[in-house]
Design an enzyme around this catalytic site. Structure first.
Site, PDB file in Angstrom:
ATOM      1  N   GLU A  65       7.874 -24.266 -82.164  1.00 19.75           N
ATOM      2  CA  GLU A  65       8.263 -24.727 -80.905  1.00 19.75           C
ATOM      3  C   GLU A  65       7.127 -25.833 -80.460  1.00 19.75           C
ATOM      4  O   GLU A  65       7.609 -26.845 -79.810  1.00 19.75           O
ATOM      5  CB  GLU A  65       8.157 -23.699 -79.999  1.00 19.75           C
ATOM      6  CG  GLU A  65       9.140 -22.706 -79.970  1.00 19.75           C
ATOM      7  CD  GLU A  65       8.819 -21.211 -79.223  1.00 19.75           C
ATOM      8  OE1 GLU A  65       8.288 -20.491 -79.694  1.00 19.75           O
ATOM      9  OE2 GLU A  65       9.421 -21.501 -77.949  1.00 19.75           O
ATOM     10  N   ARG A 104       4.829 -27.469 -72.237  1.00 16.45           N
ATOM     11  CA  ARG A 104       6.255 -26.901 -72.023  1.00 16.45           C
ATOM     12  C   ARG A 104       6.277 -26.470 -70.676  1.00 16.45           C
ATOM     13  O   ARG A 104       5.289 -25.887 -70.040  1.00 16.45           O
ATOM     14  CB  ARG A 104       5.828 -25.563 -72.939  1.00 16.45           C
ATOM     15  CG  ARG A 104       6.980 -24.491 -72.844  1.00 16.45           C
ATOM     16  CD  ARG A 104       6.580 -23.206 -73.250  1.00 16.45           C
ATOM     17  NE  ARG A 104       7.659 -22.380 -73.015  1.00 16.45           N
ATOM     18  CZ  ARG A 104       7.557 -20.912 -73.102  1.00 16.45           C
ATOM     19  NH1 ARG A 104       6.436 -20.488 -72.996  1.00 16.45           N
ATOM     20  NH2 ARG A 104       8.612 -20.352 -72.987  1.00 16.45           N
ATOM     21  N   ASN A 137       1.046 -25.308 -73.746  1.00 17.58           N
ATOM     22  CA  ASN A 137       1.468 -24.182 -73.239  1.00 17.58           C
ATOM     23  C   ASN A 137       0.814 -23.630 -72.258  1.00 17.58           C
ATOM     24  O   ASN A 137       0.216 -22.659 -72.542  1.00 17.58           O
ATOM     25  CB  ASN A 137       2.266 -23.303 -74.332  1.00 17.58           C
ATOM     26  CG  ASN A 137       3.298 -22.360 -73.822  1.00 17.58           C
ATOM     27  OD1 ASN A 137       3.430 -22.092 -72.666  1.00 17.58           O
ATOM     28  ND2 ASN A 137       3.879 -21.615 -74.708  1.00 17.58           N
ATOM     29  N   ARG A 184      10.994  -5.922 -71.767  1.00 19.56           N
ATOM     30  CA  ARG A 184      11.966  -6.355 -70.963  1.00 19.56           C
ATOM     31  C   ARG A 184      13.103  -5.422 -71.223  1.00 19.56           C
ATOM     32  O   ARG A 184      13.437  -5.439 -72.490  1.00 19.56           O
ATOM     33  CB  ARG A 184      12.390  -7.868 -70.614  1.00 19.56           C
ATOM     34  CG  ARG A 184      11.202  -8.629 -70.039  1.00 19.56           C
ATOM     35  CD  ARG A 184      11.463 -10.195 -70.182  1.00 19.56           C
ATOM     36  NE  ARG A 184      10.280 -10.839 -70.991  1.00 19.56           N
ATOM     37  CZ  ARG A 184      10.448 -11.980 -71.350  1.00 19.56           C
ATOM     38  NH1 ARG A 184      11.709 -12.782 -71.225  1.00 19.56           N
ATOM     39  NH2 ARG A 184       9.384 -12.581 -71.918  1.00 19.56           N
ATOM     40  N   HIS A 187      14.192 -20.332 -74.203  1.00 22.52           N
ATOM     41  CA  HIS A 187      13.668 -20.550 -75.544  1.00 22.52           C
ATOM     42  C   HIS A 187      14.519 -21.781 -76.327  1.00 22.52           C
ATOM     43  O   HIS A 187      14.649 -21.889 -77.524  1.00 22.52           O
ATOM     44  CB  HIS A 187      14.141 -19.328 -76.406  1.00 22.52           C
ATOM     45  CG  HIS A 187      13.415 -18.204 -76.228  1.00 22.52           C
ATOM     46  ND1 HIS A 187      13.986 -16.910 -76.270  1.00 22.52           N
ATOM     47  CD2 HIS A 187      12.125 -17.876 -75.816  1.00 22.52           C
ATOM     48  CE1 HIS A 187      13.096 -15.830 -76.074  1.00 22.52           C
ATOM     49  NE2 HIS A 187      11.790 -16.484 -75.943  1.00 22.52           N
TER      50      HIS A 187
END
Ligand code: ADP
Length: 406
Positions: free
Chosen positions: A376, A84, A9, A232, A173
């Protein structure tokens, strides 16, 4: 096919990685290289036996860091690399073998994910140059949400923007939501039914899933839409950027930076983007932390209720991600807003669930409530392995046809 998969990733200044064996529950080697390009870049890793390794890598770049990562695998050779990739647009609905044409298409999507895809591509380019003999696969965050119906993914803006420029809601996600949906199918009798999954980490998103398919999700064209997150803002009035630009003379770039990096829990609390720290500060009487947590939970509850509209049947809610897995308080305060939705928490089950473990936390009547740790890396490895097995099967069938013909 029994060898491990290396999952990478790659961000702009960090590379997270894991060497994932075939058995999902087997211990795995994992690590991170942080502060790439800086004089204090360093690798921290933990092997299968839990032994820790730290290496200072001053001024390491993506290429030298990936080489070092390979050297620290201790002779364990991966069978493939799973990367990813944040944005796969409408083009990629599944894991995809990386070749020059695929890379060109991912590059064309940079304008949809200018903050993420360039770093993902850097990692891919360097890894392909270094490990020419290993198949490399892209697993896209957006792919799981390609099953959204048009009435969920279209914005109510001029149709031409979608037709000509692919402006629509994509969702992110995806590997986490897909993993949790699969886990629910294993652990609940209603597992293939309708669920809202709340992934609450530094980034947060909620997804409505039915029969294992994503039907709607809280993030949109970018990972800024939807829930309140660490830094965010999530949903705001679309008129706000113009208002700020007019009132203060700020540029769009500045406003976007503020929305992405100075808002959310951090902006509201004026203290921290870290939920653990905010819970602690609230307990000490910090009013900003209290408000930030309440806005976070209320907005999440509203999102769960509205996403339930997407589901033919609503069987329950699952929490995951650093906050969802670990914070009994956030789960309880969110669910307190959802009493009308037949979502009743067992206070004792919620509080007693050991941190980081899987379990059911509802009161036994009404809809199910689950906490499920996400994986993940495991999902990226599983998708990479499945693609390679499919390709191998296809090759064997073609070879058989050619043999039969000759
Ligand atoms: P990322 O999205 O970067 O993978 P994580 O999924 O690790 O992030 O989630 C990070 C968030 O989880 C942080 O806000 C952190 O404070 C929160 N978190 C971790 N443990 C706890 C805990 N015990 N209680 C409350 N929040 C927690």
């Amino acid at each position: 096919m029994n060898d491990p998969i290396l999952v990478i990733n790659c961000g702009s200044s960090s590379i997270k990685y894991a060497l994932v064996p075939v058995g999902a529950d087997e211990p795995r080697l994992s690590g991170i290289v942080e502060r790439l390009g800086g004089h204090d870049a360093r690798l921290t890793a933990r092997d299968q036996r839990g032994k820790e390794l730290t290496l200072e890598l001053p001024r390491a770049n993506h290429a030298s860091a990936l080489k070092t990562i390979f050297e620290t695998l201790g002779g364990q050779r991966p069978i493939a690399i799973g990367h990813r990739v944040v944005h796969g647009g409408e083009r990629f609905t599944d894991a995809t073998l990386l070749d020059d044409a695929v890379i060109r298409t991912v590059r064309q999507m940079i304008n949809l994910a200018p903050l993420h895809n360039p770093a993902n591509l850097d990692g891919i380019t360097v890894a392909r140059r270094l490990f020419t003999d290993l198949p490399q696969v892209a697993v896209f965050d957006t792919a799981f949400h390609q099953t959204l119906p048009d009435y969920a993914y279209r914005y109510a803006v001029p149709a031409e923007w979608y037709d000509k420029h692919a402006i629509r809601r994509y969702g992110f996600h995806g590997t986490s939501h897909a993993y949790i949906a699969e886990r629910l199918a294993n652990v609940s009798a209603n597992g293939r039914g309708g669920w809202v999954i709340a992934h609450l980490g530094n980034g947060c998103s909620a997804t409505a899933v039915h029969a294992g398919k994503s039907l709607d999700t809280s993030m949109g064209l970018t990972p800024l839409e939807g829930l309140v997150m660490g830094t965010r803002c999530g949903d705001v009035d679309p008129g706000l950027p113009h208002h700020l630009a007019q009132r203060f003379g700020w540029s769009m770039e500045h406003i976007e930076r503020l929305f992405n990096q100075k808002s959310g829990l951090l902006g509201l609390s004026e203290l921290s983007n870290d939920m653990r720290e905010l819970e602690h500060a609230e307990a000490q009487g910090h009013q900003g932390a209290k408000l930030a947590i309440e806005v976070f939970c209320y907005r999440l509850a509203k999102s769960i209720a509205s996403l339930s509209c997407a589901l033919p049947s609503f069987d329950g809610v699952a929490f995951t991600g650093g906050i969802g897995e670990n914070s009994a308080t956030i789960r309880a305060r969110t669910l307190a807003y959802l009493g009308n939705a037949d979502l009743t928490l067992s206070t004792s089950a919620n509080q007693q669930l050991p941190r980081g473990s899987e379990g059911r936390i509802d009161a036994g009547q009404g809809r199910e409530l689950w906490v499920i740790p996400t994986d993940e890396e495991g999902r990226i490895a599983a998708e990479t392995r499945r693609l390679l097995e499919d390709l191998k099967r296809r090759d064997e069938v073609s070879a058989k046809i050619i043999e039969d013909l000759s």
